[in-house]
Design a protein around this motif. Structure first.
Motif: not given
Length: 711
Positions: A568, A587, A652
């Motif tokens: 990510s 995240v 996310y």
């Protein structure tokens, strides 16, 4: 690559069986250009290619335990139950030359009695509760159930005279919050009382909610009886990781009067991050004496043959994110603690004393490999085995014959025997996947080194398609490992080979932060994760592109856990990848720290707490860079994940959709951390990735397929 000749099962000989190891990745992957979404059929002319359904026939071996006289080996053999979509295992036994391999008993964690007449092991009883059983190894083969406890025993160890068995077991805290609650009317159905949470770490991945309590040491007669508890209190026995306990290393003294253990027998053990000690408990009285005094994560005690000296691992306490473990000796009385691993700068594992007490053998992970080393009691360290291999030492007999598991890029892993100290090669004893791989052409695995930012040297491996043609242009998959303090190694990967079988070039590397390269390399991301590890990943990709056989327009990135963090992060910092598979990610470090099962670990990533230093936590959170993302992304996470909770993936996913990025969230049923513990989910993980990459790649007509399906 090691080309030592290994003797095969029985009298068979395998020519130049490369001693290289691998591990079975929980973050699995698939292959490209597959027309069949099910993966159940092979493209014409490719019946010799590896396919995902091979997992259904796959087997693994582990924990080989050699009898004291070196004549027999008990090991755990695991296979897929296709009807129940799960793994099953059992104990098998064979002669030390690999002959007469046969089923022994349902169970695990086998341990030979000191005289070799019995084997103790763990197995479910008629109520499906794990208990200790003992099987006699004579012609009668009698079996007896030793314990009938309400909680599951673990860490079984025989006393030197074979009369008792020590083990660890969880002891619940019986104190509860009492209130004057009126009784419900007869026949009424009231809701259950609330779950009382009194500990920092009240959940555990793959276990769910935890009872309040501690793990302690017990002793039971080997013939069966009532276990006697030796340690007590709110402290805990066992290895500690971020406030979470795991298995304990118990060691009896040769006279049977004491048991040496690891843990932290203090009420505030949860709050003392990366601290544990060695203790000795008097078996008769239960008196406990602390052996180590210096603060540090001391673990893995191993008593010398004469019982006077303890070998163990750890390092003096540090606030650094990572430090390579070291090997120490200390007297049983707590005197004379000293380091004997010299300047090795690699974390010792699988420590075993030489029969003559002159030093210890151990495994040292190093640059994607793992080999046997020896450290003498005076601190001289030498390497015993060499080669591009992953090797374990699980047990050593009185005559020096040792049993372990060895893996290589083309060999999934089998039990091997070898002699210590006079090492003269390995004897391969099992061949559990030879039938599965019969007729299958595997991809070549090539090691690469490259230079990254700050002149850092990166190491990685390329898996090439079986019919590799250097004049072709292949799509590339970058796979990123978890941890972050972990190590991709040279071992066989069913997932990577399956990708290569579908004509992908697979790249996996060990960026800074990885283990196996020393403290400085592993600690390079201290208070800065992710950071320079991203540089190393991109430098590795560039190094492969320079070789001329990668299609730079069809590159993909994926990874789970720490690999989910970095995948990510990658797509938030570059648009060079055509699609991404972000699996079980973190995240948002601010929300992660208080919601994962390893709370203390989350609070130790950066200086301060999220509420005292929010800028730092946000600086390294991939969520903060979602506005830069244009890469189509599939997110995969287990519904039960407590290590990188589903809420991270949801955050996310929603952010990507808000930014108009093509995104899909796949929530895997019956999965904790990772998406591949169930065989069906192993296949689904690869096939969904394959489908996603094929959808967004430009393999044929230069345009991605089915774009409208996700927009």
């Amino acid at each position: 690559m090691s080309q030592e000749l290994l003797r095969g099962p029985g009298d068979r000989r395998s020519t130049s069986w490369a001693a290289v190891t691998g591990f079975f990745l929980c973050s699995t992957i698939a292959g490209p250009l597959l027309a069949q979404a099910s993966g159940s059929e092979e493209p014409e002319g490719r019946s010799d290619r590896l396919t995902v359904e091979k997992i259904l026939d796959w087997e693994t071996v582990s924990d080989p335990r050699i009898s004291p006289d070196g004549s027999q080996i008990v090991f755990t053999r695991r296979w897929v139950n296709q009807m129940e979509d799960d793994w099953e295992s059992a104990l098998w036994i064979m002669r030390a030359d690999g002959s007469r391999q046969r089923f022994l008993a349902k169970g695990s964690s086998a341990r030979w009695s000191p005289d070799g007449t019995r084997v103790a092991y763990l197995a479910p009883d008629e109520d499906k509760k794990t208990q200790i059983f003992v099987r006699w190894m004579d012609g009668e083969a009698a079996m007896s159930q030793v314990t009938r406890t309400l909680k599951s025993p673990a860490g079984i160890r025989w006393s030197p005279d074979g009369s008792r068995i020590a083990f660890t077991m969880f002891v619940p805290d019986k104190s509860t919050w009492k209130i004057d609650m009126p009784a419900p009317p007869e026949g009424a159905t009231w809701t259950s009382p609330p779950r009382e949470v009194k500990r920092v770490h009240f959940r555990r991945d793959r276990r769910g909610f935890l009872e309040t309590g501690s793990t302690h040491v017990f002793v039971v007669p080997a013939t069966g009886g009532t276990p006697r508890q030796l340690t007590d209190g709110k402290g805990t026995v066992g290895q500690l990781f971020g406030g979470v306990t795991s298995g304990a290393n118990l060691q009896w003294t040769p006279d049977g009067r004491h048991i040496v253990l690891e843990g932290l027998l203090e009420d505030d053990w949860e709050e003392r991050y990366r601290e544990s000690h060695l203790y000795a408990v008097d078996v008769a009285s239960g008196d406990v004496r602390q052996i180590t005094q210096e603060k540090g994560p001391w673990a893995g005690p191993r008593l010398s043959p004469d019982g006077r000296t303890i070998a163990f691992t750890g390092f003096p306490w540090t606030g650094q994110t990572y430090r390579a473990g070291e090997l120490y000796l200390i007297g049983f009385d707590g005197a004379g603690m000293r380091k004997i691993s010299g300047e090795l700068d690699r974390g010792p594992q699988n420590v075993h004393w030489a029969p003559d007490g002159s030093g210890v053998f151990f495994i040292a992970p190093d640059r994607g490999t793992s080999n046997v080393h020896f450290a003498s009691t005076d601190g001289a360290v030498r390497q015993v085995t060499s080669g591009t291999q992953m090797l374990s030492i699980n047990s050593v007999a009185r005559n020096g014959l040792s049993a372990g598991v060895l893996r290589s890029p083309r060999e999934p892993g089998d039990v091997v025997a070898f002699r210590l100290p006079g090492f003269d090669g390995f004897t391969r004893l099992t061949a559990v996947n030879d039938d599965v791989l019969d007729g299958i052409r595997l991809g070549e695995v090539e090691e690469i080194w490259y230079t990254s930012s700050g002149d850092a040297h990166g190491q990685g491996w390329i898996v090439k398609p079986p019919d590799f043609d250097p004049d072709r242009r292949y799509p590339l998959i970058l796979n990123i490992h978890g941890g972050p303090h972990a190590m991709y190694n040279v071992g066989f990967s069913l997932a990577f080979q399956t990708f290569a079988a579908r004509d992908y070039v697979v790249l996996y590397t060990n960026p800074r932060g990885s283990t196996g390269y020393g403290t400085a390399f592993g600690n390079a991301i201290d208070n800065g994760y992710p950071s320079v590890d991203y540089d190393d990943l991109m430098a590795g990709v560039d190094a492969v592109i320079e070789r001329g056989y990668v299609d730079a327009d069809n590159m993909f990135v994926t990874g789970c856990s720490g690999g989910g963090v970095l995948s990510s992060w990658v797509i938030g910092h570059t648009d060079r990848f055509a699609a991404a598979g972000v699996r079980c990610p973190v995240v948002n470090w601010m929300s992660f720290a208080g919601t994962a099962d390893i709370v203390r670990w989350g609070y130790e990533r950066y200086e301060g707490y999220p509420w005292t230093n929010p800028e730092k936590y946000l600086e390294h959170s991939p969520l903060m860079y979602v506005g830069n993302v244009t890469t189509p992304t599939v997110i995969m996470t287990g519904e039960l994940d407590l290590r990188t909770p589903m809420s991270q993936s949801e955050e996310y996913y929603q952010a990507l959709r808000a930014e108009g990025v093509p995104a899909v969230l796949l929530r895997f049923d019956k999965e904790y951390h990772g998406t591949s513990s169930k065989p069906a989910n192993f296949m689904r993980t690869q096939l969904y990735l394959m489908s996603w990459f094929e959808r967004w790649g430009t393999f044929d007509d230069g345009e991605p397929e089915n774009v409208a399906e996700v927009n």
